[in-house]
Structures are given as C-alpha cells and as structure tokens.
Design a protein around this motif. Structure first.
Motif, PDB file in Angstrom:
ATOM      1  N   HIS A   8       0.858  -1.180   0.000  1.00 29.81           N
ATOM      2  CA  HIS A   8       0.000   0.000   0.000  1.00 29.81           C
ATOM      3  C   HIS A   8       0.895   1.231   0.000  1.00 29.81           C
ATOM      4  CE1 HIS A   8      -2.827   3.023   1.475  1.00 29.81           C
ATOM      5  NE2 HIS A   8      -3.799   2.206   1.116  1.00 29.81           N
ATOM      6  N   PRO A   9       0.494   2.319  -0.670  1.00 32.18           N
ATOM      7  CA  PRO A   9       1.334   3.526  -0.718  1.00 32.18           C
ATOM      8  C   PRO A   9       1.776   4.030   0.648  1.00 32.18           C
ATOM      9  CG  PRO A   9      -0.437   3.725  -2.294  1.00 32.18           C
ATOM     10  CD  PRO A   9      -0.709   2.461  -1.506  1.00 32.18           C
ATOM     11  N   ILE A  10       0.942   3.853   1.672  1.00 31.32           N
ATOM     12  CA  ILE A  10       1.321   4.300   3.008  1.00 31.32           C
ATOM     13  C   ILE A  10       2.452   3.443   3.569  1.00 31.32           C
ATOM     14  CG2 ILE A  10       0.491   4.406   5.408  1.00 31.32           C
ATOM     15  CD1 ILE A  10      -2.102   5.528   4.417  1.00 31.32           C
ATOM     16  N   ASP A  11       2.540   2.195   3.129  1.00 30.91           N
ATOM     17  CA  ASP A  11       3.585   1.300   3.615  1.00 30.91           C
ATOM     18  C   ASP A  11       4.877   1.414   2.804  1.00 30.91           C
ATOM     19  OD1 ASP A  11       1.893   0.223   5.576  1.00 30.91           O
ATOM     20  OD2 ASP A  11       1.028  -1.171   4.126  1.00 30.91           O
ATOM     21  N   ALA A  12       4.861   2.171   1.727  1.00 34.18           N
ATOM     22  CA  ALA A  12       6.037   2.340   0.887  1.00 34.18           C
ATOM     23  C   ALA A  12       7.060   3.246   1.580  1.00 34.18           C
ATOM     24  CB  ALA A  12       5.633   2.923  -0.461  1.00 34.18           C
ATOM     25  N   PRO A  13       8.302   3.295   1.087  1.00 35.52           N
ATOM     26  CA  PRO A  13       9.339   4.118   1.738  1.00 35.52           C
ATOM     27  C   PRO A  13       8.970   5.589   1.869  1.00 35.52           C
ATOM     28  CG  PRO A  13      10.330   2.592   0.193  1.00 35.52           C
ATOM     29  CD  PRO A  13       8.850   2.478  -0.005  1.00 35.52           C
ATOM     30  N   GLY A  14       8.244   6.137   0.914  1.00 33.18           N
ATOM     31  CA  GLY A  14       7.817   7.534   1.022  1.00 33.18           C
ATOM     32  C   GLY A  14       8.732   8.503   0.307  1.00 33.18           C
ATOM     33  N   THR A  15       8.283   9.749   0.217  1.00 30.00           N
ATOM     34  CA  THR A  15       9.004  10.809  -0.471  1.00 30.00           C
ATOM     35  C   THR A  15       9.820  11.622   0.519  1.00 30.00           C
ATOM     36  OG1 THR A  15       7.274  10.959  -2.152  1.00 30.00           O
ATOM     37  CG2 THR A  15       8.742  12.854  -1.942  1.00 30.00           C
ATOM     38  N   ASP A  16      11.067  11.851   0.212  1.00 35.87           N
ATOM     39  CA  ASP A  16      11.953  12.600   1.092  1.00 35.87           C
ATOM     40  C   ASP A  16      11.477  14.041   1.241  1.00 35.87           C
ATOM     41  OD1 ASP A  16      14.587  14.368   1.519  1.00 35.87           O
ATOM     42  OD2 ASP A  16      14.944  12.338   2.276  1.00 35.87           O
ATOM     43  N   GLU A  17      11.611  14.586   2.453  1.00 36.70           N
ATOM     44  CA  GLU A  17      11.161  15.956   2.713  1.00 36.70           C
ATOM     45  C   GLU A  17      11.862  16.968   1.824  1.00 36.70           C
ATOM     46  OE1 GLU A  17      10.795  19.138   6.443  1.00 36.70           O
ATOM     47  OE2 GLU A  17      11.543  17.097   6.774  1.00 36.70           O
ATOM     48  N   ARG A  18      13.122  16.706   1.483  1.00 36.04           N
ATOM     49  CA  ARG A  18      13.855  17.640   0.632  1.00 36.04           C
ATOM     50  C   ARG A  18      13.208  17.784  -0.734  1.00 36.04           C
ATOM     51  NH1 ARG A  18      19.692  14.987   1.381  1.00 36.04           N
ATOM     52  NH2 ARG A  18      18.314  13.172   1.254  1.00 36.04           N
ATOM     53  N   SER A  19      12.581  16.713  -1.211  1.00 36.05           N
ATOM     54  CA  SER A  19      11.899  16.786  -2.504  1.00 36.05           C
ATOM     55  C   SER A  19      10.717  17.741  -2.439  1.00 36.05           C
ATOM     56  CB  SER A  19      11.429  15.389  -2.926  1.00 36.05           C
ATOM     57  OG  SER A  19      12.522  14.508  -3.069  1.00 36.05           O
ATOM     58  N   TRP A  20       9.985  17.688  -1.321  1.00 31.11           N
ATOM     59  CA  TRP A  20       8.856  18.598  -1.168  1.00 31.11           C
ATOM     60  C   TRP A  20       9.333  20.044  -1.012  1.00 31.11           C
ATOM     61  CZ3 TRP A  20       4.324  17.150  -2.619  1.00 31.11           C
ATOM     62  CH2 TRP A  20       3.905  15.825  -2.461  1.00 31.11           C
ATOM     63  N   ARG A  21      10.387  20.252  -0.245  1.00 40.69           N
ATOM     64  CA  ARG A  21      10.879  21.615  -0.027  1.00 40.69           C
ATOM     65  C   ARG A  21      11.361  22.257  -1.326  1.00 40.69           C
ATOM     66  NH1 ARG A  21      11.472  23.451   5.024  1.00 40.69           N
ATOM     67  NH2 ARG A  21      11.247  21.981   6.770  1.00 40.69           N
ATOM     68  N   ALA A  22      11.774  21.438  -2.274  1.00 40.26           N
ATOM     69  CA  ALA A  22      12.251  21.951  -3.552  1.00 40.26           C
ATOM     70  C   ALA A  22      11.116  22.164  -4.556  1.00 40.26           C
ATOM     71  CB  ALA A  22      13.288  20.992  -4.146  1.00 40.26           C
ATOM     72  N   TRP A  23       9.886  21.860  -4.158  1.00 36.95           N
ATOM     73  CA  TRP A  23       8.743  21.973  -5.069  1.00 36.95           C
ATOM     74  C   TRP A  23       8.389  23.453  -5.268  1.00 36.95           C
ATOM     75  CZ3 TRP A  23       3.087  20.428  -3.624  1.00 36.95           C
ATOM     76  CH2 TRP A  23       2.313  20.332  -4.790  1.00 36.95           C
ATOM     77  N   PRO A  24       8.514  24.001  -6.470  1.00 38.79           N
ATOM     78  CA  PRO A  24       8.269  25.434  -6.701  1.00 38.79           C
ATOM     79  C   PRO A  24       6.864  25.885  -6.308  1.00 38.79           C
ATOM     80  CG  PRO A  24       9.406  24.463  -8.563  1.00 38.79           C
ATOM     81  CD  PRO A  24       8.988  23.323  -7.686  1.00 38.79           C
ATOM     82  N   TRP A  25       5.865  24.990  -6.397  1.00 38.79           N
ATOM     83  CA  TRP A  25       4.494  25.389  -6.100  1.00 38.79           C
ATOM     84  C   TRP A  25       4.340  25.909  -4.678  1.00 38.79           C
ATOM     85  CZ3 TRP A  25       0.850  23.352  -2.610  1.00 38.79           C
ATOM     86  CH2 TRP A  25      -0.450  23.828  -2.768  1.00 38.79           C
TER      87      TRP A  25
END
Length: 233
Positions: A8-25
């Motif tokens: 399940h997506p919740i059980d997956a490793p997940g997205t690193d916070e740095r990736s979100w912080r770099a999101w221009p939106w």
C-alpha cells in the motif's frame, strides 16, 4: 475489479522531505498569516486520529488560537490501533490523547475544546453514518470546518472527511496528512489543496514541528511494536 499489487502507498518508503521543499508550487502559497483569518471567529477541526490535526493543520490552529478564535477539536478515534504489536490498545489510546493535550499547549491553543467520539480506530468507514450524525450538532454555527483530505489513502481519513463535509455549516477545507508520504511533487495527487493552502509565518511553523515530534508516530513503541511511521527529524 482492479486489484492493487505491491505494498500500500502508506507502507512504501515515502518521499523525502527535501523533494517537497524543492517543489516550486509551495512558494506560490500566500503568506498573509493572521490577516487571511480576520473573518474567522470560530473553527471546528475534525481529526480521524490523535495527531492528524497537528500534522495536517498545526500551523493554522496556532494562528487561529493567536487570533482568539473559538476552537473545537473533534477526535473521531483515540488511535488505539496505530502501532501493531503494542501490548495494550487502551494504554496506547491514553498516551495518544495525552499527547493531544501537550500538542495543543505547544501550539498556543490550550483553550481548545476537545470532544472525543471514541469510534473504533481503522473502522470509521463502517460507522460513517453515525459519525455524520454526531458531527452535525458539533459543527453547527462554526465559521470554518477543517478535516482530513478524502484522498489521503487512509479509509478513516476519507470517512471523516466525507462526514465532516456533510456536517459543516460554514466554510469547509481539508488538509492532507499521508499525502506528503505517498505522493510526490511530480504527481502530488491532491489538486484540491491548492485552493486552501497557505504558508505559515515562522513562529506557527516552528510550533507545528514541536508537537508532531511528541506523537507516537515519531517514536518507537515497545520492543514488540512496529517502528515509527515517520522518520525522526
């Protein structure tokens, strides 16, 4: 019928916070802070589990408290099934509810009225009609209703969101919790949050980080229990 393969997506490793912080939106979100909340004098926050409100809307709760808005937190469950292998669901529920009190204090929102419905954790969808009926009088008359996003990939979050939307008598906005784990900046999967997102000023944002660190999702439990759902800061 489409069957999901793999974890399940919740059980997956997940997205690193740095990736979100770099999101221009994220830089496009308004940073007006308290001015944007000038017309909000009361808000009811619906949380499927203890800490959903802190992880999803802690900064907003802090700003509303600073503006002296009347706040009511409705905890749908006590989160007693959040960690598999925990020796006592009752002990875990007691710990998580105590952490809610500590988190609200850290957010400057200790005056928040907390109402606990005690529905079974991980079984909210089975009681969705009961939840909607319970929320109707609790949300009546509030300027704003906040609830988890119904696309958050957790059935309790989805059920709480749908029930809260039906009960809301004022403005309704949802907040993601697990989306930040399973989604990514390339395909966030959460188009609705763009309309209700905002950047908190530094102080509320700092407050948001402190109570979330107290959550059992950020800590290891007993030796027989699973590890933390979220990485340590």
């Amino acid at each position: 019928m489409v069957r999901r393969t793999g974890p399940h997506p919740i059980d997956a490793p997940g997205t690193d916070e740095r990736s979100w912080r770099a999101w221009p939106w994220l830089s496009t979100l308004p940073a007006s802070g308290l001015q944007a909340l000038a017309g909000v004098t009361s808000a009811v926050i619906v949380a499927a589990h203890p800490d959903d409100e802190v992880l999803g809307a802690g900064g907003l709760i802090s700003m509303l408290a600073a503006s002296r808005a009347r706040l009511r937190l409705v905890a749908v469950t006590d989160g007693e099934r959040s960690h598999q292998g925990y020796s006592s669901p009752a002990v875990l529920a007691k710990r998580r509810t105590a952490e809610t009190t500590a988190a609200l204090r850290a957010l400057g929102a200790r005056a928040t009225e907390v109402i606990r419905l005690g529905l079974p954790d991980s079984r909210v969808a089975r009681r969705e009609d009961d939840l909607a009926a319970a929320l109707a009088p609790l949300a009546e008359g509030f300027d704003l209703c906040l609830a988890p996003w119904d696309g958050d990939m957790h059935p309790d979050h989805a059920a709480a969101s749908r029930a809260a939307r039906l009960a809301a008598t004022g403005a309704f906005h949802c907040f993601p919790v697990w989306m930040w784990h399973w989604a990514s900046p390339v395909i966030p999967g959460c188009p609705g949050t763009a309309r209700c997102g905002s950047r908190c000023r530094r102080r509320p944002r700092q407050r948001n980080a402190r109570p979330s660190a107290a959550s059992p999702a950020r800590q290891k439990t007993e030796a027989t229990a699973s590890g933390p759902c979220l990485p340590r800061a």
